[in-house]
Design an enzyme around this catalytic site. Structure first.
Site, short mmCIF file in Angstrom:
data_model
loop_
_atom_site.label_atom_id
_atom_site.label_comp_id
_atom_site.label_asym_id
_atom_site.label_seq_id
_atom_site.Cartn_x
_atom_site.Cartn_y
_atom_site.Cartn_z
N TRP A 103 0.83 -1.21 0.00
CA TRP A 103 0.00 0.00 0.00
C TRP A 103 0.86 1.26 0.00
CZ3 TRP A 103 -4.27 -1.29 -1.89
CH2 TRP A 103 -4.84 -2.52 -1.58
N ASP A 171 -1.22 6.78 6.46
CA ASP A 171 -2.35 5.93 6.06
C ASP A 171 -2.65 5.01 7.25
OD1 ASP A 171 -3.99 3.90 5.12
OD2 ASP A 171 -2.75 3.40 3.38
N LYS A 195 -12.13 -1.45 7.55
CA LYS A 195 -11.48 -2.45 8.40
C LYS A 195 -11.93 -2.28 9.86
CE LYS A 195 -7.77 -2.31 5.14
NZ LYS A 195 -8.21 -3.45 4.32
C1 LIG Z 1 -3.13 0.14 4.60
C2 LIG Z 1 -4.05 0.17 3.40
N1 LIG Z 1 -4.11 1.28 2.63
C3 LIG Z 1 -4.91 1.34 1.57
C4 LIG Z 1 -5.73 0.29 1.20
C5 LIG Z 1 -6.60 0.42 -0.03
O1 LIG Z 1 -7.88 0.72 0.32
P1 LIG Z 1 -9.08 0.86 -0.74
O2 LIG Z 1 -9.42 -0.52 -1.18
O3 LIG Z 1 -10.16 1.52 0.06
O4 LIG Z 1 -8.61 1.69 -1.88
C6 LIG Z 1 -5.73 -0.87 1.98
C7 LIG Z 1 -6.60 -2.01 1.62
O5 LIG Z 1 -6.55 -3.08 2.16
C8 LIG Z 1 -4.85 -0.93 3.09
O6 LIG Z 1 -4.79 -2.03 3.86
#
Ligand SMILES: Cc1ncc(COP(=O)(O)O)c(C=O)c1O
Length: 368
Positions: A103, A171, A195
């Protein structure tokens, strides 16, 4: 199948039953209006009040000071990966990105579209199994970006790094409200809700007020955070239902005792599971001990006990064995393999205990 199901999914994930019941009831009749929340205008007073209350819950639970704005948006955290540099990184400026997982890499890739990026660390060669604390930071960075908790690799920043210049941007998708953080240490805190705090469909971005309006580029209206701040999150039709699920989840968390109380439970749950893995002859955790996440716990078979050519079949057998006991969604992410137990806020201690018992019983079977 066992009566009680425990869902260890990494996301969308387990939510408090009380929040789900209240959200379900609102789908039929929102606050005795006779109208479903799904059919109610976002410009109506009840929805306006509900948004204000949700923001209040967030401010109270996280201790968000007045000099921060809160933006609720659809589009997923992946949209924020590009919106954030678009709003905070000038074309000729540099942002530091700590690459601690998939991510973080996705966020970094988007930033490169808008300005210069300095890679502050990259532990890819170690399958992101640890957090590098010795960061290579630039002298004039606009911000330092980190992924507070790495959902796939099960690592988290135990203490947050200090940017050399600019502000810290994090994030927190997979550890939103799981542990106490000092909001004032960050310029921007953001994440998807699906989550720990709601269902999919809404993201939360917490922005220190003085940081916006500093880039030279023209930002499309909908992608400009200021648009949503000025319109109090009602510039266009917002994801009302996902915000309501958040509202009910935050209410549950407040009644539970807030972040301090949930952090205590989260640490106890994680300690129970990690100590079972550390004592196991068959299973082994993949994350470096000092960086272990209290939210996502990846583990694999011990290679000394389970031969590589037997591992796939035995993994299927374990997942079936766990499922028969009501323990679901334990398959690991493809980049780590094996298994992953996500033990977010709404996972009760009983669920983790059931998993620990299951690991022990499966181990006996394997070693018999
Ligand atoms: C730490 C983290 N950031 C970003 C995301 C991406 O999220 P989205 O599917 O809402 O774009 C995730 C998805 O699992 C994640 O675990």
């Amino acid at each position: 199948m066992a009566n009680k199901v425990y869902n260890f999914s990494a996301g969308p994930s387990v939510l408090p039953e009380q929040a789900l019941k209240e959200a379900s009831a609102a789908c039929i009749d929102f606050e005795n209006s006779g109208i479903s929340i799904l059919s109610m205008s976002h410009r109506s007073k009840p929805i306006d009040n509900m948004f204000a209350e949700t923001e209040e819950y967030l401010r109270e639970l996280m201790g968000i000071p007045e000099n921060y704005d809160i933006v609720f948006l659809g589009g997923g955290c992946s949209l924020l990966f590009c919106m954030l540099p678009m709003n905070f990184l000038n074309q000729d400026a540099t942002a530091d990105y700590a690459l601690t997982g998939v991510w973080a890499n996705k966020a970094c890739k988007e930033a490169k579209l808008f300005g210069n990026v300095n890679v502050a660390c990259d532990t890819k060669s170690e399958t992101y199994s640890r957090i590098e604390k010795n960061l290579n930071l630039s002298d004039n960075a606009s911000y330092l970006h980190i992924t507070a908790n790495n959902t796939i690799y099960g690592t988290e920043w135990q203490s947050f790094p200090k940017p050399k210049s600019g502000f810290l941007m994090a994030d927190v998708s997979s550890d939103f409200l799981a542990r106490k953080i000092n909001v004032s240490d960050f310029g921007v805190i953001y994440g998807g809700a699906q989550k720990n705090i709601s269902c999919a469909g809404v993201t939360v971005t917490i922005i220190r007020k003085d940081l916006l309006g500093k880039v030279d580029r023209t930002i499309p209206t909908m992608l400009n955070f200021q648009t949503h701040i000025d319109a109090k999150n009602m510039f266009n039709t917002p994801p009302v239902f996902a915000v309501y699920v958040m509202n009910r989840t935050l209410k549950w968390l407040k009644e539970f005792g807030g972040v301090e109380a949930i952090e205590k439970l989260n640490r106890e749950k994680a300690a129970l599971l990690y100590s079972a893995l550390d004592a196991s002859k068959v299973f082994v955790g993949t994350a470096a001990k000092e960086d272990r996440s209290i939210m996502n716990v990846p583990f694999v078979f011990n290679k000394d006990v389970v031969a590589a050519d037997k591992a796939d079949d035995l993994a299927k057998e374990f997942l079936e064995f766990a499922k028969a006991r009501g323990l679901q969604q334990l398959k690991g992410h493809r980049s780590v393999g094996g298994f992953r137990a996500s033990i977010y806020n709404a996972m009760p201690m009983e669920g983790v205990q059931a998993l620990v018992d299951c690991l022990g019983d499966f181990e006996k079977k394997v070693l018999a």
